[in-house]
Design a protein around this motif. Structure first.
Motif, PDB file in Angstrom:
ATOM      1  N   ASP A 126     -56.725  44.500  35.742  1.00  0.00           N
ATOM      2  CA  ASP A 126     -55.370  44.111  35.332  1.00  0.00           C
ATOM      3  C   ASP A 126     -54.579  45.339  34.844  1.00  0.00           C
ATOM      4  O   ASP A 126     -55.051  46.111  34.005  1.00  0.00           O
ATOM      5  CB  ASP A 126     -55.452  43.062  34.211  1.00  0.00           C
ATOM      6  CG  ASP A 126     -54.138  42.345  34.050  1.00  0.00           C
ATOM      7  OD1 ASP A 126     -54.027  41.198  34.517  1.00  0.00           O
ATOM      8  OD2 ASP A 126     -53.198  42.954  33.474  1.00  0.00           O
TER       9      ASP A 126
ATOM     10  N   LYS B  55     -52.049  45.458  32.925  1.00  0.00           N
ATOM     11  CA  LYS B  55     -51.560  45.370  31.536  1.00  0.00           C
ATOM     12  C   LYS B  55     -52.651  45.707  30.513  1.00  0.00           C
ATOM     13  O   LYS B  55     -52.393  45.735  29.322  1.00  0.00           O
ATOM     14  CB  LYS B  55     -51.121  43.927  31.221  1.00  0.00           C
ATOM     15  CG  LYS B  55     -49.983  43.377  32.031  1.00  0.00           C
ATOM     16  CD  LYS B  55     -49.542  42.017  31.482  1.00  0.00           C
ATOM     17  CE  LYS B  55     -50.597  40.926  31.534  1.00  0.00           C
ATOM     18  NZ  LYS B  55     -51.112  40.519  32.859  1.00  0.00           N
ATOM     19  N   LYS B  56     -53.874  45.929  30.966  1.00  0.00           N
ATOM     20  CA  LYS B  56     -54.996  46.011  30.019  1.00  0.00           C
ATOM     21  C   LYS B  56     -54.783  47.093  28.951  1.00  0.00           C
ATOM     22  O   LYS B  56     -54.182  48.143  29.222  1.00  0.00           O
ATOM     23  CB  LYS B  56     -56.309  46.236  30.768  1.00  0.00           C
ATOM     24  CG  LYS B  56     -56.424  47.550  31.504  1.00  0.00           C
ATOM     25  CD  LYS B  56     -57.775  47.613  32.216  1.00  0.00           C
ATOM     26  CE  LYS B  56     -57.916  48.925  32.978  1.00  0.00           C
ATOM     27  NZ  LYS B  56     -59.219  49.070  33.635  1.00  0.00           N
TER      28      LYS B  56
ATOM     29  N   HIS C 189     -55.481  38.043  27.599  1.00  0.00           N
ATOM     30  CA  HIS C 189     -54.418  39.065  27.484  1.00  0.00           C
ATOM     31  C   HIS C 189     -54.877  40.463  27.925  1.00  0.00           C
ATOM     32  O   HIS C 189     -54.078  41.404  27.892  1.00  0.00           O
ATOM     33  CB  HIS C 189     -53.907  39.118  26.045  1.00  0.00           C
ATOM     34  CG  HIS C 189     -53.365  37.804  25.558  1.00  0.00           C
ATOM     35  ND1 HIS C 189     -52.054  37.428  25.737  1.00  0.00           N
ATOM     36  CD2 HIS C 189     -53.971  36.763  24.947  1.00  0.00           C
ATOM     37  CE1 HIS C 189     -51.867  36.205  25.228  1.00  0.00           C
ATOM     38  NE2 HIS C 189     -53.018  35.785  24.744  1.00  0.00           N
TER      39      HIS C 189
ATOM     40  N   ASN D 249     -47.476  50.172  25.171  1.00  0.00           N
ATOM     41  CA  ASN D 249     -48.207  48.897  25.062  1.00  0.00           C
ATOM     42  C   ASN D 249     -48.081  48.210  23.697  1.00  0.00           C
ATOM     43  O   ASN D 249     -48.662  47.161  23.491  1.00  0.00           O
ATOM     44  CB  ASN D 249     -49.697  49.105  25.420  1.00  0.00           C
ATOM     45  CG  ASN D 249     -50.393  50.100  24.490  1.00  0.00           C
ATOM     46  OD1 ASN D 249     -49.879  50.448  23.426  1.00  0.00           O
ATOM     47  ND2 ASN D 249     -51.562  50.549  24.901  1.00  0.00           N
TER      48      ASN D 249
ATOM     49  N   TYR E 182     -46.525  44.653  23.836  1.00  0.00           N
ATOM     50  CA  TYR E 182     -47.443  43.717  24.494  1.00  0.00           C
ATOM     51  C   TYR E 182     -48.626  43.387  23.578  1.00  0.00           C
ATOM     52  O   TYR E 182     -49.028  42.224  23.448  1.00  0.00           O
ATOM     53  CB  TYR E 182     -47.943  44.315  25.820  1.00  0.00           C
ATOM     54  CG  TYR E 182     -48.942  43.432  26.516  1.00  0.00           C
ATOM     55  CD1 TYR E 182     -48.541  42.236  27.101  1.00  0.00           C
ATOM     56  CD2 TYR E 182     -50.291  43.771  26.556  1.00  0.00           C
ATOM     57  CE1 TYR E 182     -49.460  41.395  27.715  1.00  0.00           C
ATOM     58  CE2 TYR E 182     -51.222  42.940  27.161  1.00  0.00           C
ATOM     59  CZ  TYR E 182     -50.805  41.757  27.741  1.00  0.00           C
ATOM     60  OH  TYR E 182     -51.724  40.927  28.336  1.00  0.00           O
TER      61      TYR E 182
END
Ligand code: LMR
Length: 396
Positions: free
Chosen positions: A25, A27-28, A365, A384, A387
């Motif tokens: 992913d 977004k990790k 997430h 990040n 997020y």
């Protein structure tokens, strides 16, 4: 023979590193293993390290063995850095040092020495502490016990409970302390608290074993060594395991050292001979490359100045991020108080989440932290932080 072996669960920190790497992913967020990351999320080789490495390689004419005690120039440079060049224990010739394969190797060397000198001693480790302290210090056969350290409700040290517990210990027991940047809490002893601990160690006859994995990443190189220098000046014996993984960014080179302070030079000689035998029987000799780089940096004024500057930049980034994390969580999760994060120091803080919340962060997430909700602050940044804070707010 090997069919009888059980498969063990992965290490709580290194296992997480592998799971994170396997997550595709985009977004990790990696807040797991304690490595410094810059604003771009990278862990670069320090400029001082690059220059020192080039100088070491240019000068090197042989790869022959060094010695079981490791690189002598590194060991003595580290003594000056850890204790301070003018410390009375150095002048009195009361310190001996052995290079270890990383700070972990140094911790293990200390545990082996204690087991030979005093097999009945119990080693007391803070609750909580770095997960690997337990096997490193007790797989030698020494008994391990815990002393209370952290009040999660206050996000601070429970100093009263800590002192009360240490006051009960029998003479000859060993107490492991974190010099600075306590792992995993980030809650450090103040100078006044170190001074209050000193008479307890003296009165009870306890051996302090201080782990210094983050010198310079808390308040400063000298400030982070305050407790070591105070105890070395006032107590007859002390063990210090120091690591160069984080402050020199030399993680994979495995650079560390065990210093032992004893009350007479003759005792120091005996202890060193034991340590040399221990090292020889475990791995024979430590790797030299990283130690040679550190010796080069610490032995050259210009390189040292450049490293000190880079270290300050890393420290400032972490401390700045701590304030930003508190502000961002305050904005996105206003019902929860995370202000303690800005009062702590070093790479880590405990968010105070449950294992279920940590698992939810990981699976839903792609935000990775250890099960105790320890976050590596340096894993956060402009890219990040929003997020991360939104993800935390969603699991709260
Ligand atoms: C950590 O606590 O994440 C670091 O000290 C790395 C390690 O070896 O566990």
């Amino acid at each position: 023979m090997f069919e009888r072996l059980d498969t063990l669960p992965a290490d709580p920190i290194l296992g997480l590193m592998a799971i994170y790497r396997a997550d595709p992913d985009a977004k990790k967020v990696d807040l797991g293993v304690g490595v410094f990351k810059d604003a771009r999320g990278e862990t670069p080789v320090l400029a001082a390290v690059r220059k020192a490495e080039a100088a070491v390689l240019a000068r090197q004419t042989s790869k022959t063995y060094v010695a079981p005690a490791g690189n002598a120039a590194f060991n003595s440079a580290m003594e000056r850095q850890v204790f301070g060049a003018n410390h009375a224990v150095l002048a009195a010739d009361r310190v001996r040092s052995i290079q270890g394969p990383g700070g972990s190797g140094a911790l293990r060397l200390g545990s082996e020495l204690i087991r030979i000198a005093s097999p009945q001693a119990t080693v007391h480790v803070s609750l909580p502490s770095w997960a690997n302290h337990v096997p490193l210090l007790s797989n030698t056969g020494l008994k391990l016990a815990r002393y209370p350290y952290y009040d999660a409700g206050k996000g601070a040290i429970d100093f009263g409970a800590m002192c009360k517990a240490l006051e009960q210990l029998p003479a000859g027991d060993v107490v492991v302390l974190h010099a600075s940047c306590h792992n995993p809490t980030g809650a450090d002893l103040s100078q006044a608290q170190w001074q209050e601990l000193l008479p307890i160690f003296r009165r009870r006859g306890l051996l302090p074993y201080i782990d210094m994995a983050y010198q310079g990443l808390g308040t400063g190189l000298d400030e982070d060594a305050y407790g070591i220098r105070l105890f070395a000046a006032e107590l007859p014996e002390l063990l210090v395991a120091a690591s160069c993984s984080k402050n020199f960014g030399l993680y994979r080179e495995r650079v560390g050292v065990l210093h032992f302070v004893v009350d007479k030079p003759a005792v120091a000689l005996a202890a060193l001979s034991q340590e040399v035998r221990i090292a020889r029987s475990l791995y024979s000799m430590p790797p030299d490359h990283g130690a040679a780089i550190v010796a080069e940096i610490l032995g050259n004024d210009a390189l040292r100045a450049s490293w000190v500057q880079e270290l300050a930049t890393m420290r400032d980034r972490i401390n700045g991020l701590r304030r930003q994390v508190v502000a961002k969580l305050g904005e996105i999760a206003p019902g929860h108080d995370f202000s303690f994060i800005a009062k702590q120091q070093g790479m880590f803080s405990l968010l105070g989440l449950t294992v279920a919340q940590v698992t939810q962060l990981r699976t839903e997430h792609h935000v990775y932290m250890t099960d105790d909700s320890r976050i590596n602050i340096a894993g956060l940044g402009e890219h990040n932080l929003d997020y991360f804070a939104q993800s935390v707010a969603q699991v709260l």
